[in-house]
Design an enzyme around this catalytic site. Structure first.
Site, mmCIF file in Angstrom:
data_model
loop_
_atom_site.group_PDB
_atom_site.id
_atom_site.type_symbol
_atom_site.label_atom_id
_atom_site.label_comp_id
_atom_site.label_asym_id
_atom_site.label_seq_id
_atom_site.Cartn_x
_atom_site.Cartn_y
_atom_site.Cartn_z
ATOM 1 N N THR A 94 0.827 -1.220 0.000
ATOM 2 C CA THR A 94 0.000 0.000 0.000
ATOM 3 C C THR A 94 0.856 1.263 0.000
ATOM 4 O OG1 THR A 94 -1.688 -1.204 1.240
ATOM 5 C CG2 THR A 94 -1.836 1.191 1.276
ATOM 6 N N ILE A 95 1.807 1.342 0.906
ATOM 7 C CA ILE A 95 2.619 2.557 1.035
ATOM 8 C C ILE A 95 3.754 2.548 0.001
ATOM 9 C CG2 ILE A 95 4.091 3.904 2.603
ATOM 10 C CD1 ILE A 95 1.076 3.871 3.378
ATOM 11 N N GLY A 153 4.679 1.794 11.309
ATOM 12 C CA GLY A 153 4.451 0.523 12.004
ATOM 13 C C GLY A 153 5.632 0.104 12.859
ATOM 14 N N CYS A 186 -0.040 7.050 9.705
ATOM 15 C CA CYS A 186 -1.032 7.922 9.064
ATOM 16 C C CYS A 186 -1.799 8.743 10.095
ATOM 17 C CB CYS A 186 -1.992 7.070 8.237
ATOM 18 S SG CYS A 186 -2.552 5.577 9.095
ATOM 19 N N ASN A 187 -2.211 8.117 11.204
ATOM 20 C CA ASN A 187 -2.959 8.837 12.244
ATOM 21 C C ASN A 187 -2.093 9.887 12.916
ATOM 22 O OD1 ASN A 187 -5.686 7.701 12.415
ATOM 23 N ND2 ASN A 187 -4.641 5.770 12.833
ATOM 24 N N ARG A 224 -10.241 2.984 10.070
ATOM 25 C CA ARG A 224 -10.704 2.029 9.060
ATOM 26 C C ARG A 224 -10.276 0.625 9.497
ATOM 27 N NH1 ARG A 224 -6.186 0.304 8.945
ATOM 28 N NH2 ARG A 224 -4.503 0.602 7.443
ATOM 29 N N HIS A 269 -1.571 6.294 20.325
ATOM 30 C CA HIS A 269 -1.400 7.365 19.336
ATOM 31 C C HIS A 269 -0.934 8.675 19.974
ATOM 32 C CE1 HIS A 269 -4.276 4.431 17.669
ATOM 33 N NE2 HIS A 269 -3.599 4.645 16.558
ATOM 34 N N GLY A 270 -1.423 8.952 21.214
ATOM 35 C CA GLY A 270 -1.010 10.197 21.895
ATOM 36 C C GLY A 270 0.503 10.245 22.090
ATOM 37 N N HIS A 329 -9.606 7.084 7.831
ATOM 38 C CA HIS A 329 -9.816 7.251 9.275
ATOM 39 C C HIS A 329 -10.541 8.587 9.487
ATOM 40 C CE1 HIS A 329 -6.797 4.150 9.929
ATOM 41 N NE2 HIS A 329 -5.812 4.902 9.513
#
Ligand code: NAD
Length: 336
Positions: A11-12, A113, A142-143, A169, A194-195, A219
């Site tokens: 994908t990337i 990742g 991404c997020n 997603r 994520h934070g 997302h």
């Protein structure tokens, strides 16, 4: 011309390779595929193809010429590692690959990742300078890229704290093995990771929730920001307008969901219908006292692509932040 080897053409990786090929100061020296499938056949029409030495024969049997990975790495100046991210315990593919790159004395860029300690966490408009002449950089997820771009634009207002929920997603569109198909899956480890990941890029107090839903498109983030001082809605919108790779849309124009954001990308005739920008609904931007609320969408397949290009330029000190961002944006058709 900087020679860029893309390890992992999923994908990337396939998007990064195409983005590299559009730049004036870098070229794709090769891409690595593990299997001789239809994507490998398509890649072979555009780029020199490589695989692990044990897979060379399988490619030959499928009628494809793929050389062993080490050769491609040796002939390149930098590797953009787009292999699958580390999952669970044990070493990720990226960590194993890093040793190969180190032994061959090559610089490398990893993806979100991987764990943060693999390289300098990078979002071009937030911390380009940190990556200048670095050997190892990690383009964050991404997020994290999405949160860093918009929150980075608000830093000047004095952020007291952020609470964000990531509605994620399930799989990417081409992934038929991952769910959920009919469930909403909460990430019960709260606050989510994520934070802290955002904090590897910008130093702000932030806590996050994450929920996975049955969609493949994008997302969506709902974000509340407490400021130290009063802020105005116009001031916030002005800051988003000034920030690169942030696109304001309005639901009154018909863009009411991630489906219409993807349709907009198709209308823009972007390659693979990519939406590199973080899309903020202008009509969701609302200020109550010292608290700001807004909603944004993140195209997980493509928002990190321009960051990989800017990271290459920073790591070879080819040009400064503004110039690199402008070059990348021009090549990818990002208006601002
Ligand atoms: P993907 O599964 O789509 O592609 C990974 C590619 O790497 C595959 O083509 C695979 O064949 C190849 N590969 C290379 N070496 C491998 C090895 N040793 N074993 C197995 N496969 C190998 O993955 P992706 O979604 O492109 O993700 C790549 C990285 O980008 C991950 O770190 C991920 O977290 C990150 N990322 C993904 C997204 C997303 O939404 N897909 C968004 C941002 C960041």
């Amino acid at each position: 011309m900087i020679k860029v080897f893309v390890n992992g053409y999923g994908t990337i990786g396939k998007r990064v390779a195409d983005a590299v090929s559009l730049q004036r100061d870098m070229e794709v020296s090769g891409v690595l595929k593990m299997k001789p499938d239809y994507i490998a056949a398509s890649a072979s029409t555009k780029y020199p193809l490589f695989t692990l030495s044990e897979n060379v024969q399988a490619f030959r049997d499928a009628g494809l010429v793929a050389r062993p990975m080490d050769k491609g790495i040796a002939e390149s100046d930098i590797i953009i590692d787009c292999s699958p991210g580390g999952k669970g315990e044990g070493e990720s593919t990226g960590v194993v690959n890093k040793r190969v790159y180190q032994n061959l004395g090559k610089k490398a860029i990893f993806q979100g990742g991987e764990k943060a300690d693999i390289g300098i966490s990078f979002v071009a408009q937030c911390n380009f300078e940190k990556a200048i002449l670095a050997d190892y950089v990690r383009v964050v997820s991404c997020n994290t890229t999405g949160l860093s771009r918009t929150l980075g634009a608000l830093r000047g207002f004095g952020i007291e704290r952020v609470l964000a929920t990531m509605i994620r997603r399930g799989p990417d569109p081409a992934d038929i093995k991952t769910g959920p198909v009919n469930a909403i899956v909460p990430e019960t480890k709260v606050p989510s990771h994520h934070g802290p990941d955002v904090q590897t890029v910008i130093d702000i107090p932030i806590q996050t929730f994450a929920i996975i839903v049955p969609t493949t498109l994008m997302h969506l983030h709902t974000i509340a920001v407490d400021f130290k001082n009063d802020v105005s809605r116009d001031g916030v919108i002005g800051a988003f307008r000034k920030a690169t790779r942030v696109r304001l849309v309005n639901s009154k124009s018909g863009i009411k969901s991630t489906a219409e954001v993807m349709e907009l990308a198709r209308e823009l005739k972007r390659g693979r219908s990519d939406m590199y920008e973080i899309v903020v609904w202008e009509d969701s931007v609302n200020v109550k006292g010292k608290t700001l609320f807004y909603i944004q969408a993140v195209h997980q397949e493509s928002d990190v692509v321009p960051e990989n290009i800017d990271a290459v330029r920073a790591m070879f000190n080819l040009m400064g932040r503004e110039q690199s961002i402008a070059e990348t944006n021009r090549a990818l058709g990002i208006a601002f």
